[in-house]
Design a protein around this motif. Structure first.
Motif, PDB file in Angstrom:
ATOM      1  N   TYR A 163     -33.776 -18.088  16.511  1.00 57.52           N
ATOM      2  CA  TYR A 163     -33.775 -18.351  14.967  1.00 57.52           C
ATOM      3  C   TYR A 163     -33.529 -19.835  15.111  1.00 57.52           C
ATOM      4  O   TYR A 163     -32.999 -20.510  15.946  1.00 57.52           O
ATOM      5  N   THR A 164     -33.731 -20.372  14.035  1.00 59.69           N
ATOM      6  CA  THR A 164     -33.565 -21.835  13.603  1.00 59.69           C
ATOM      7  C   THR A 164     -32.816 -22.038  12.296  1.00 59.69           C
ATOM      8  O   THR A 164     -32.912 -20.980  11.226  1.00 59.69           O
ATOM      9  N   GLY A 165     -32.418 -23.255  11.969  1.00 60.10           N
ATOM     10  CA  GLY A 165     -32.029 -24.098  10.608  1.00 60.10           C
ATOM     11  C   GLY A 165     -30.641 -23.120  10.197  1.00 60.10           C
ATOM     12  O   GLY A 165     -30.630 -22.863   8.748  1.00 60.10           O
ATOM     13  N   ILE A 166     -29.833 -22.846  10.815  1.00 60.75           N
ATOM     14  CA  ILE A 166     -28.548 -22.169  10.513  1.00 60.75           C
ATOM     15  C   ILE A 166     -27.262 -22.893  10.630  1.00 60.75           C
ATOM     16  O   ILE A 166     -26.798 -23.750   9.837  1.00 60.75           O
ATOM     17  N   SER A 167     -27.135 -23.173  11.930  1.00 58.09           N
ATOM     18  CA  SER A 167     -25.544 -24.074  12.062  1.00 58.09           C
ATOM     19  C   SER A 167     -26.007 -25.554  11.516  1.00 58.09           C
ATOM     20  O   SER A 167     -24.661 -26.076  11.482  1.00 58.09           O
ATOM     21  N   GLY A 168     -27.029 -26.069  11.666  1.00 59.53           N
ATOM     22  CA  GLY A 168     -27.057 -27.500  11.059  1.00 59.53           C
ATOM     23  C   GLY A 168     -26.804 -27.707   9.725  1.00 59.53           C
ATOM     24  O   GLY A 168     -26.388 -28.949   9.209  1.00 59.53           O
ATOM     25  N   TRP A 169     -26.512 -26.616   8.985  1.00 55.09           N
ATOM     26  CA  TRP A 169     -26.169 -26.638   7.653  1.00 55.09           C
ATOM     27  C   TRP A 169     -24.853 -26.066   7.403  1.00 55.09           C
ATOM     28  O   TRP A 169     -24.545 -25.668   6.196  1.00 55.09           O
ATOM     29  N   ASN A 170     -23.993 -25.621   8.366  1.00 47.93           N
ATOM     30  CA  ASN A 170     -23.039 -24.984   8.078  1.00 47.93           C
ATOM     31  C   ASN A 170     -22.975 -23.662   7.363  1.00 47.93           C
ATOM     32  O   ASN A 170     -21.979 -23.308   6.539  1.00 47.93           O
ATOM     33  N   LYS A 171     -23.898 -22.703   8.087  1.00 47.38           N
ATOM     34  CA  LYS A 171     -24.067 -21.554   7.007  1.00 47.38           C
ATOM     35  C   LYS A 171     -23.851 -20.399   7.864  1.00 47.38           C
ATOM     36  O   LYS A 171     -23.955 -19.110   7.358  1.00 47.38           O
ATOM     37  N   LEU A 172     -23.297 -20.374   9.037  1.00 45.14           N
ATOM     38  CA  LEU A 172     -22.912 -19.375  10.142  1.00 45.14           C
ATOM     39  C   LEU A 172     -21.679 -18.782   9.619  1.00 45.14           C
ATOM     40  O   LEU A 172     -20.735 -19.299  10.103  1.00 45.14           O
ATOM     41  N   ASP A 173     -21.478 -17.378   9.161  1.00 46.13           N
ATOM     42  CA  ASP A 173     -20.288 -16.951   9.027  1.00 46.13           C
ATOM     43  C   ASP A 173     -20.129 -15.789  10.189  1.00 46.13           C
ATOM     44  O   ASP A 173     -20.940 -15.733  11.064  1.00 46.13           O
TER      45      ASP A 173
END
Length: 312
Positions: free
Chosen positions: A63-73
């Protein structure tokens, strides 16, 4: 918060029916699949959760585009534990091709940009089929206002693409029944509260217009988005328009470096907003990014909003 692994575990059995060629509508394109993708990549937390609740991790290479935006819970982290994040933000064409992907689930401004290097047209020569997030189709053509059906449509189309239509329909039926039962238990609202969505920005706010998912969530919960006539998806407006429309409730989208508490403090402490009904009555609701964008957590988001609209 939903437990992704529990949901996925409900669907561990392989589909019993043979795959028939599937054709789905993806924005302004019809896309045909002769077999379910085996090396799929999803972009962003909400799109990835759609893949997870359908039990499709065995068909994914990352997958892409999650941790770079601080969205991973925590729930998301557990759900993707066995998958690599191939790019912290938007992926390049080389990242997708280098992973030998055969499918990319993304959207316009959810991993792809109009005129950018990663589009259905640029990926097609490399054997990467693209399915576009329904809510995002407004960026390349005409579309109706955002609705809960946008999210259901994506689940239904993913079900057809991956030969798990029964799973998709079961999820959709369950979501609809859960939401209908909850809303039926809530007292009627008259008139509908005026609601402003505050995503980010201090000089000018980034907010949700009629084509962004919060417009649908607010409507489903019994409110009215003060920017429902704003012919945009997510976009910037002037603070003057917010003050003029005088919201009674402010919905803060929580993600990134600026916290929800900091966003609330900014509005509460700014003299320019002192006469807003929402400020005078301290009526704020916080939605996580994954709740405010199309995906399985939209159900919880509507419940949160509906309860907040009635708590005055």
């Amino acid at each position: 918060m939903m437990k992704l692994t529990t949901t996925t575990a409900l669907f561990t059995l392989a589909a019993s029916t043979a795959f028939a060629q599937a054709t789905v509508q993806s924005c302004d394109r019809e896309v045909t699949f002769d077999a379910p993708p085996q090396a799929a990549i999803s972009n962003d937390v909400n799109l990835t959760e759609m893949m997870l609740v359908l039990g499709l991790t065995d068909h994914m290479v990352g997958y892409t585009g999650i941790s770079g935006w601080n969205k991973l819970d925590a729930a998301m982290r557990e759900g993707v534990d066995e998958l690599p994040e191939l790019s912290a933000q938007y992926p390049s064409k080389e990242v997708l091709i280098g992973a030998d992907a055969d499918f990319f689930f993304a959207g316009w401004n959810y991993g792809m940009r109009v005129g950018g290097e990663v589009t259905p047209e640029t990926l097609a020569p490399f054997g990467v089929a693209v399915y576009e997030l329904t809510e995002s189709c407004i960026h390349i053509g005409e579309k109706g206002a955002a609705s809960m059906d946008d999210m259901y449509n994506d689940l239904r189309n993913l079900g057809a693409i991956f030969n798990v239509s029964e799973r998709a329909e079961a999820l959709i039926d369950g979501y609809e029944a859960e939401l209908d039962a909850f809303l039926a238990s809530q007292p009627a609202l008259a008139p509908a509260p005026r609601v402003f969505v505050y995503d980010s920005g201090e000089d000018a706010p980034f907010t949700a217009g009629r084509y962004a998912m919060p417009n649908a969530l607010i409507e489903a919960a019994g409110g009215v988005n003060i920017m429902e006539d704003f012919e945009k998806s997510w976009a910037t407006v002037g603070w003057e328009a917010v003050v003029e429309r005088n919201p009674e409730v402010i919905v803060i989208v929580d993600y990134g470096e600026v916290t929800a508490a900091q966003k609330r403090d900014f509005m509460m402490s700014n003299p320019a907003f002192a006469e807003l009904d929402a400020i005078k009555n301290d009526r704020f609701v916080v939605l996580e990014y994954v709740e405010a964008t199309p995906g399985p957590r939209n159900i919880a988001a509507v419940k949160t909003l509906a309860a907040a609209f009635r708590d005055n």
